[in-house]
Design a protein around this motif. Structure first.
Motif, PDB file in Angstrom:
ATOM      1  N   PHE A  72      27.951  -1.959  -5.593  1.00  0.00           N
ATOM      2  CA  PHE A  72      28.875  -0.992  -6.216  1.00  0.00           C
ATOM      3  C   PHE A  72      30.240  -0.925  -5.910  1.00  0.00           C
ATOM      4  N   GLU A  73      30.414  -1.042  -4.664  1.00  0.00           N
ATOM      5  CA  GLU A  73      31.892  -1.058  -4.173  1.00  0.00           C
ATOM      6  C   GLU A  73      32.663  -2.292  -4.552  1.00  0.00           C
ATOM      7  N   ASP A  74      32.068  -3.359  -4.495  1.00  0.00           N
ATOM      8  CA  ASP A  74      32.697  -4.745  -4.865  1.00  0.00           C
ATOM      9  C   ASP A  74      33.099  -4.578  -6.473  1.00  0.00           C
ATOM     10  N   ARG A  75      32.190  -3.974  -7.108  1.00  0.00           N
ATOM     11  CA  ARG A  75      32.584  -4.032  -8.770  1.00  0.00           C
ATOM     12  C   ARG A  75      33.529  -2.801  -9.051  1.00  0.00           C
ATOM     13  N   PHE A  76      33.468  -1.942  -8.239  1.00  0.00           N
ATOM     14  CA  PHE A  76      34.500  -0.727  -8.299  1.00  0.00           C
ATOM     15  C   PHE A  76      35.852  -1.361  -7.910  1.00  0.00           C
ATOM     16  N   LYS A  77      35.816  -2.328  -7.022  1.00  0.00           N
ATOM     17  CA  LYS A  77      37.022  -2.764  -6.609  1.00  0.00           C
ATOM     18  C   LYS A  77      37.836  -3.763  -7.618  1.00  0.00           C
ATOM     19  N   LYS A  78      36.645  -4.308  -8.498  1.00  0.00           N
ATOM     20  CA  LYS A  78      37.352  -5.090  -9.416  1.00  0.00           C
ATOM     21  C   LYS A  78      37.735  -4.263 -10.743  1.00  0.00           C
ATOM     22  N   GLU A  79      37.781  -3.101 -10.550  1.00  0.00           N
ATOM     23  CA  GLU A  79      38.030  -1.936 -11.626  1.00  0.00           C
ATOM     24  C   GLU A  79      36.994  -2.326 -13.101  1.00  0.00           C
ATOM     25  N   GLU A  80      35.657  -2.467 -12.788  1.00  0.00           N
ATOM     26  CA  GLU A  80      34.833  -2.685 -13.721  1.00  0.00           C
ATOM     27  C   GLU A  80      34.467  -1.501 -14.402  1.00  0.00           C
TER      28      GLU A  80
END
Length: 300
Positions: A72-80
């Motif tokens: 979740f955090e990595d994908r949120f950081k990628k602004e998905e």
């Protein structure tokens, strides 16, 4: 001449209505990342009608994106995705590390917008207090589960019991995110005690899957906020406001047309409603995470 005027008026209305529809249909798409609970399929079934409802109520296009908890955090950081629906510990992590805005908190079960973690044993096990846990076998939910791991770990630390050294053995087996499995693991004797979310005990008892008389609540944590909607810091404040208002105004009778049926939005999502809490309401969970050396405060 009169007919011509009516025709022109009708054409003008059609153009205007077409223009309004075009704006709704072709405007920007805002993605909502939903943390998977038991499975991606279940997540889609639960939250697709809610996402449709939000689109209609707020007047912009939303799209649901099921997301694995660990990703979740990595994908949120990628602004998905611009909006998030996660457990309360993931909210803390995204708030601390990425300035996530608090939108609304889900209400479900006896504690409403809050929940708790319990440590349970079989009633006939003789395990009745936290001191009785020493030397026992324990099963936990995944480490990012606030009511299936963190709350119980913190309970034990505060009682002077170190789960790393005072238990004879503990496990976080594959599939432990399905909290029902932990409860059954104790019932069938695979483990002496389990970290069981209070809500799962409540729901399983209500559905007749277990009997409360079969279990001993060894300890229960203080209550803390439940699953939470958030918004990325760059999202238009007016859109966040309308998104929140759509959630907190939802009633059990509100429906949405989904796959040709009128679906009750809250019932479909397994939710009783939504409430606007303050970020400070999450401080109790922050204290647990700090004591247990958990993200977002983990130190090595």
């Amino acid at each position: 001449m009169r007919n011509i005027i009516f025709c022109l008026f009708g054409l003008l209305c059609s153009i205007l209505l077409s223009g309004c529809q075009q704006t709704a249909d072709q405007g920007p798409v805002y993605k909502i990342g939903y943390m998977n609970c038991n499975s991606e399929q279940e997540t889609r079934l639960r939250f697709a009608p809610l996402t449709r409802y939000l689109s209609e109520k707020v007047g912009v296009r939303f799209e649901m994106v099921p997301v694995d908890t660990q990703d979740f955090e990595d994908r949120f950081k990628k602004e998905e995705f611009a909006f998030t629906h996660t457990n309360s510990l993931l909210y803390l992590i995204l708030r601390q590390d990425h300035d996530l805005q608090l939108v609304a908190t889900e209400k479900r079960g006896q504690f409403g917008a809050r929940t708790a973690g319990t440590i349970i044993s079989r009633k006939d096990s003789g395990i009745r207090t936290l001191a009785d846990l020493k030397g026992k076998r324990m099963i936990f939910g995944p480490q990012l589960a606030p009511s299936g791991y963190l709350a119980q770990y913190d309970l034990m630390l505060k009682a002077g019991i170190d789960p790393e050294t005072d238990l004879s053995y503990y496990a976080i087996p594959h599939g432990s995110f399905k909290h029902e499995k932990l409860i059954y693991a104790v019932y069938f004797g695979a483990y002496d005690v389990a970290a069981a979310p209070a809500l799962d005990l409540e729901v399983m008892t209500r559905e007749g899957k277990i009997s409360a008389d079969d279990f001993q609540i060894v300890a229960q944590s203080p209550i803390f906020p439940y699953c939470t909607f958030g918004a990325a810091k760059g999202v238009d404040p007016d859109l966040v406001k309308r998104f929140r208002e759509a959630l907190v105004s939802l009633t059990p009778e509100d429906t949405v047309d989904y796959n040709g049926e009128q679906v009750k939005v809250l019932k479909s999502a397994w939710v009783d409603g939504f409430e606007q809490l303050l970020d400070s309401d999450y401080d109790i969970l922050r204290g647990m995470a700090k004591r247990a050396n958990m993200p977002p405060y983990q130190e090595f």
